[in-house]
Design an enzyme around this catalytic site. Sequence first.
Site, PDB file in Angstrom:
ATOM      1  N   SER A 144       9.105  -4.874  -1.011  1.00  9.01           N
ATOM      2  CA  SER A 144       9.231  -5.866  -2.071  1.00  9.01           C
ATOM      3  C   SER A 144       8.362  -7.065  -1.744  1.00  9.01           C
ATOM      4  CB  SER A 144      10.696  -6.300  -2.215  1.00  9.01           C
ATOM      5  OG  SER A 144      11.129  -6.969  -1.036  1.00  9.01           O
ATOM      6  N   LYS A 145       8.430  -8.088  -2.581  1.00  7.50           N
ATOM      7  CA  LYS A 145       7.600  -9.280  -2.379  1.00  7.50           C
ATOM      8  C   LYS A 145       7.880  -9.937  -1.034  1.00  7.50           C
ATOM      9  CE  LYS A 145       6.518 -10.641  -7.123  1.00  7.50           C
ATOM     10  NZ  LYS A 145       6.598 -11.719  -8.126  1.00  7.50           N
ATOM     11  N   ARG A 146       9.146  -9.910  -0.620  1.00 10.30           N
ATOM     12  CA  ARG A 146       9.465 -10.578   0.642  1.00 10.30           C
ATOM     13  C   ARG A 146       8.862  -9.846   1.840  1.00 10.30           C
ATOM     14  NH1 ARG A 146      14.209  -8.256   3.061  1.00 10.30           N
ATOM     15  NH2 ARG A 146      15.146  -6.659   1.741  1.00 10.30           N
ATOM     16  N   GLY A 170       5.781  -8.425   1.557  1.00  6.63           N
ATOM     17  CA  GLY A 170       4.331  -8.496   1.413  1.00  6.63           C
ATOM     18  C   GLY A 170       3.794  -7.713   0.229  1.00  6.63           C
TER      19      GLY A 170
END
Length: 469
Positions: A237-239, A241
């Site tokens: 996910s975005k967290r 990368g």
Amino acid sequence: MVKTRFAPSPTGVLHIGSVRTALFCWLYARSKSGCFVLRIEDTDRERSTQKNVDAILDGLDWLGLHPDEGPFYQSDRLERYLEVIDQWLGDGHAYHCYCSKEELAALRAKQMENGEKTRYDGRCRSGTAPKEGVDPVVRFKNPISGEVIVEDQVRGRVAFRNEELDDLIIARSNGMPTYNFTVIVDDSDMDITHVIRGDDHLNNTPRQMNMLSALGATTPIYAHLPMILGQDGAKLSKRHGAVDVREYRQQGYLPEALLNYLVRLGWSHGDQEIFSINQMIELFDIDGINQSASAFNPEKSLWLNQQHIIAAPAEDLAKKLVTLFEKDDLNAENGPALVTVVEAFRERANTLSEMVHKCRYCYEDFDVIEPKAQKKHLRPVVLEPMRDVLEELSNLDKWTAESIDQAVKSIAARHNIGLGKLGQPMRVAVTGSSVSPPIDVTLYLVGRERTCKRIEQAIRLIAKRANAG
């Protein structure tokens, strides 16, 4: 000829997982002297946007994953899809389904109550009269017996029973064709020989193979890639990368370094970690793809990026720095040549943006010296040596790293102090911190005028501290 395709949907931007798929498709085509096709699957008109299309194209261009054919847009091929649907309706490979949402919901609820797999039961398969006020969908008439064998190049042999596959919707009630259908028409028309994609598509493959058979098309070779996970084992996910790949450009990653890192997420060639683009092309093969999921490691991606920064031609990196300087409101004309900055800082920065941050004092003055560095190094004991430094540097005939080095060593010997005892106060005075390249290189990059001005300011601070006792 080997022909692969990367087929992103512009319902979002280009993320790490999609980039790896594109890379593997591109590498396999290049390694086999084949053709790499880019296809934009934009039949979801509500969620597809031109902004996302531009983001995908920009990201691929930055990475150097240029297609040999395309980009093709599914939205331009609607007439072809409708032609196949009409043909299938005529020859019995497809049928109209008039079931309402309420009917399908009731069917699903009953199946769940009975502990059955939820799927369409084919109630309109043999033909049903049109219902007033209901726009029908079109379903593919999937075989009801036998099995589909997927000889997957990564997963091996995978069998699916046809009785477990329901009759897929290939055209919505508004007439728009669906993903699984458009994919097989495109793969057939574009002569795709190898479909390399994420293993989340594996369950779509038997349905697509049955539709390809109905189309009379040759089934491509499939290779389903394992997932990329975060370091915590969760879905990327975005967290972790999984951001717009262009953010890596903004952070100062080199495209070849990012591709090097991604090629190692699920593929290996012995213990080799660092690859050039040409080496990837030469060595890549589907046989080297692992079956297990890979974990995205930001620290390793930074390490690899630095290795590529160290190895890259300084002139190439200097050109890339220009854009980052502008983004950071730094004037590259107001300091040393960028090539010399690259040579001095390439082993001290994981990314080009970090390099810009670390060399900032070479281009503009700073307001505050780090308090800890000032307290530790700008002490009264170095007041006289610093005064000698100021005088000698001001009068140097030539401003070179060699002449600066000789001057500093001479002053240190004159005052009978170690080079570090003099070099660190100079470094703190000139850079505002206790970390920089070698002191002679640092002062050369900062320039005579800035260096002398900053040492003079440091002398005033030291003198003030001495007077305060």
